[in-house]
Design a protein around this motif. Sequence first.
Motif, PDB file in Angstrom:
ATOM      1  N   ASN A 200      31.179  55.966  47.783  1.00 28.95           N
ATOM      2  CA  ASN A 200      31.952  54.895  47.061  1.00 28.95           C
ATOM      3  C   ASN A 200      31.027  54.044  46.077  1.00 28.95           C
ATOM      4  O   ASN A 200      30.499  53.395  46.598  1.00 28.95           O
ATOM      5  N   PHE A 206      37.066  48.416  41.053  1.00 29.60           N
ATOM      6  CA  PHE A 206      37.302  50.058  41.001  1.00 29.60           C
ATOM      7  C   PHE A 206      36.120  50.844  41.712  1.00 29.60           C
ATOM      8  O   PHE A 206      34.931  50.401  42.021  1.00 29.60           O
ATOM      9  N   TYR A 207      36.433  51.839  42.070  1.00 29.89           N
ATOM     10  CA  TYR A 207      35.679  52.646  42.772  1.00 29.89           C
ATOM     11  C   TYR A 207      35.461  54.243  42.367  1.00 29.89           C
ATOM     12  O   TYR A 207      36.477  54.781  42.095  1.00 29.89           O
ATOM     13  N   GLY A 241      36.888  60.930  42.362  1.00 36.36           N
ATOM     14  CA  GLY A 241      38.133  60.213  42.178  1.00 36.36           C
ATOM     15  C   GLY A 241      37.621  58.963  41.711  1.00 36.36           C
ATOM     16  O   GLY A 241      36.684  58.244  41.625  1.00 36.36           O
ATOM     17  N   LEU A 242      38.859  58.234  41.078  1.00 37.05           N
ATOM     18  CA  LEU A 242      38.477  57.016  40.650  1.00 37.05           C
ATOM     19  C   LEU A 242      39.793  56.010  41.148  1.00 37.05           C
ATOM     20  O   LEU A 242      40.815  56.306  40.796  1.00 37.05           O
ATOM     21  N   GLU A 243      39.468  55.106  41.922  1.00 31.47           N
ATOM     22  CA  GLU A 243      40.678  54.179  42.593  1.00 31.47           C
ATOM     23  C   GLU A 243      40.435  52.868  42.424  1.00 31.47           C
ATOM     24  O   GLU A 243      39.190  52.251  41.994  1.00 31.47           O
ATOM     25  N   TYR A 244      41.545  52.262  42.304  1.00 29.73           N
ATOM     26  CA  TYR A 244      41.684  50.666  42.072  1.00 29.73           C
ATOM     27  C   TYR A 244      42.150  49.942  43.418  1.00 29.73           C
ATOM     28  O   TYR A 244      42.957  50.313  44.033  1.00 29.73           O
ATOM     29  N   GLU A 245      41.167  48.976  43.679  1.00 34.86           N
ATOM     30  CA  GLU A 245      41.746  48.368  44.970  1.00 34.86           C
ATOM     31  C   GLU A 245      42.752  47.182  44.808  1.00 34.86           C
ATOM     32  O   GLU A 245      42.553  46.089  43.962  1.00 34.86           O
ATOM     33  N   ARG A 252      44.415  51.034  48.049  1.00 36.98           N
ATOM     34  CA  ARG A 252      43.567  51.335  46.955  1.00 36.98           C
ATOM     35  C   ARG A 252      44.693  52.669  46.132  1.00 36.98           C
ATOM     36  O   ARG A 252      45.299  53.210  46.967  1.00 36.98           O
ATOM     37  N   GLY A 254      44.935  55.605  42.756  1.00 38.93           N
ATOM     38  CA  GLY A 254      43.982  55.942  41.941  1.00 38.93           C
ATOM     39  C   GLY A 254      44.486  57.498  41.684  1.00 38.93           C
ATOM     40  O   GLY A 254      45.435  58.024  41.655  1.00 38.93           O
ATOM     41  N   VAL A 276      47.327  62.135  41.661  1.00 36.89           N
ATOM     42  CA  VAL A 276      47.158  60.664  42.169  1.00 36.89           C
ATOM     43  C   VAL A 276      47.062  60.700  43.702  1.00 36.89           C
ATOM     44  O   VAL A 276      47.395  61.543  44.330  1.00 36.89           O
TER      45      VAL A 276
END
Length: 282
Positions: A200, A206-207, A241-245, A252, A254, A276
């Motif tokens: 991560n 953002f992650y 992956g791209l994730e938003y907390e 999260r 993403g 997603v």
Amino acid sequence: MKKKIIILALIIFAGTIFDGFAEIVYMNDGQIIKGDVLREDDLSITVKTKYQTQNIKKKHIARIMYGDRDLEEVNILKIDGSIIEGYLVDQDNKQVIIRKEKTSKNEIIIKKSDIKQMSSKSIIPLQTGMSFKVGVFNPLSSKGANFQSSLIFLGSIGLNLTFIKNTRIFIEGGFTKLDSDSGVDVYMQVIPITLNLNYNFNISNFYIIPRVGAGLSMIEFNDGLNQPTQGYDFTAIGGVGLEYEIIERTLRFGVFSDFVHLREKNATLNNVMGGVVISYLF
């Protein structure tokens, strides 16, 4: 005569040792002064540093550390799961006082009842979690089968590695059924089960999460002519992956994109999938 000289030398030596107390003075503006206390009263102290002797009013002093003890790095894990890194200023049986930066004038007071663990080394708390994914599974090389894209559903459960920061290991399982445009009864059902490792990269909320994994997929194939056949294919996965907390350290949301390689003895099938993801950390 020799006896007097020896006594005089001892007095001078003792005076050198005990002349003042080594200490560190932390000023309200963040400045740090190291030296020996020569005099002290209710309003001020006189400190002899390496370069000069200065008188400091106590109203400008935030804290005095006696014994030449510098601020030590400290890592604090709170009951709520948050981690605070800084420098230990002072503590008693009720609270701990730290600074984020050694020369900062801002100090943080933390109640000891709110602290789960405190250490001079990095703290990586154990944290389990799960995620759910919905996406599109697209075969790249199905040859004569002419499989079409299909929805895929995935779920995983895992935990972080306490000896490697920001790294998680998890088991993921999924399901998809690929239909073919070459015949009504031609299909391939894929149930992948893989062991994965991700890292991560945190940028604000953002992650960015690259991952690799391997395992087996349970395959059921129907060519439309004979009875469906079943087997197990080696499966390798790599992606990002791209994730938003949304909720700190908890929730999260993403997107993800993966390359999936399926291999059996006589054939291989390369695929891509994306969609997603929602992740929940306990």
